[in-house]
Scaffold this motif. Structure first.
Motif, mmCIF file in Angstrom:
data_model
loop_
_atom_site.group_PDB
_atom_site.id
_atom_site.type_symbol
_atom_site.label_atom_id
_atom_site.label_comp_id
_atom_site.label_asym_id
_atom_site.label_seq_id
_atom_site.Cartn_x
_atom_site.Cartn_y
_atom_site.Cartn_z
ATOM 1 N N LEU A 90 2.537 -3.251 -4.145
ATOM 2 C CA LEU A 90 2.381 -4.359 -5.084
ATOM 3 C C LEU A 90 3.007 -4.016 -6.438
ATOM 4 O O LEU A 90 3.544 -4.902 -7.116
ATOM 5 N N LEU A 131 -1.830 -5.382 3.711
ATOM 6 C CA LEU A 131 -3.178 -5.876 3.418
ATOM 7 C C LEU A 131 -4.072 -5.778 4.654
ATOM 8 O O LEU A 131 -5.226 -5.336 4.555
ATOM 9 N N LEU A 149 -2.260 -12.589 -2.840
ATOM 10 C CA LEU A 149 -1.710 -11.457 -3.581
ATOM 11 C C LEU A 149 -0.342 -11.775 -4.171
ATOM 12 O O LEU A 149 -0.073 -11.473 -5.335
ATOM 13 N N VAL A 176 -5.928 -7.001 -10.882
ATOM 14 C CA VAL A 176 -5.761 -7.578 -9.548
ATOM 15 C C VAL A 176 -6.107 -6.552 -8.476
ATOM 16 O O VAL A 176 -6.824 -6.846 -7.514
ATOM 17 N N THR A 180 -9.041 -6.613 -5.469
ATOM 18 C CA THR A 180 -8.754 -6.633 -4.034
ATOM 19 C C THR A 180 -9.692 -5.735 -3.241
ATOM 20 O O THR A 180 -9.794 -5.873 -2.022
#
Length: 200
Positions: A90, A131, A149, A176, A180
């Protein structure tokens, strides 16, 4: 065409792509094509033989960046920590989104729109793989989707485009990433926001 000519043509194309990535990152999608050719060590004619127009070069640069991101995701699937693998990818995606948003906007016309859809599908697949692995290991919340995301990270990229936002992308991404997790935890302070001297 001889083998030597084919090799030379391939190397010229690779140099042009690598240089275009740098120049577009520095000056945006409207950067001079002659400057790209010059910095790549070839003439304008060579550039136009490989990429007949600006749109073709921008599309090739975007495809190249997407290929690199997807290959990075594949490599990370083999890492021991699914949680860290997702976070690392990410971060890479955020860097890509911040650099490439001008290219994406420049390409979203005519038939180039299909390229944007294909790139999105590939990025979505890469994010979903990482993920899902984190969710199976119990480190990522199960109600989260890959599309969630991507939208969050793209939102960070779009909202922190100004020079004075230097440290804000990392700070927002840290939030973020914390959100998660199956069990949110904040073991370190958020990154500092770095403001330029001209910011108010």
């Amino acid at each position: 065409m001889t083998t030597t000519q084919r090799t030379d043509a391939r190397l010229n194309r690779e140099r042009l792509l690598a240089t275009a990535r740098e120049v577009f990152a520095e000056a945006g999608p409207g950067a001079s094509l002659n400057e790209i050719a010059s910095r790549a060590g070839v003439g304008p004619g060579t550039l136009y033989r490989h990429f007949p127009n600006r749109t073709a070069l921008l599309a090739a640069v975007l495809r190249d960046r997407i290929e690199a991101l997807c290959a990075h995701a594949e490599d990370l699937l083999a890492s021991e920590s699914a949680d860290e693998a997702l976070a690392q990818w990410l971060r890479a995606f955020l860097a890509h989104a911040r650099v490439s948003q001008g290219i994406g906007s420049a390409l979203m016309v005519g038939s180039a729109g299909e390229l944007g859809l294909d790139c999105h599908r590939r990025i979505l697949g890469a994010a979903a793989g990482l993920l899902t692995r984190a969710q199976r290991q119990g480190t990522a919340r199960t109600d989260l989707t890959a599309d969630d995301l991507l939208q969050l990270v793209i939102g960070i990229a779009l909202s922190t485009a100004r020079p004075e936002d230097a440290g804000q992308p990392d700070r927002l991404l840290a939030l973020v990433l914390d959100a998660t997790q199956a069990v949110p935890r904040r073991s370190a302070p958020l990154p500092d926001v770095v403001r330029s001297s001209g910011a108010r």
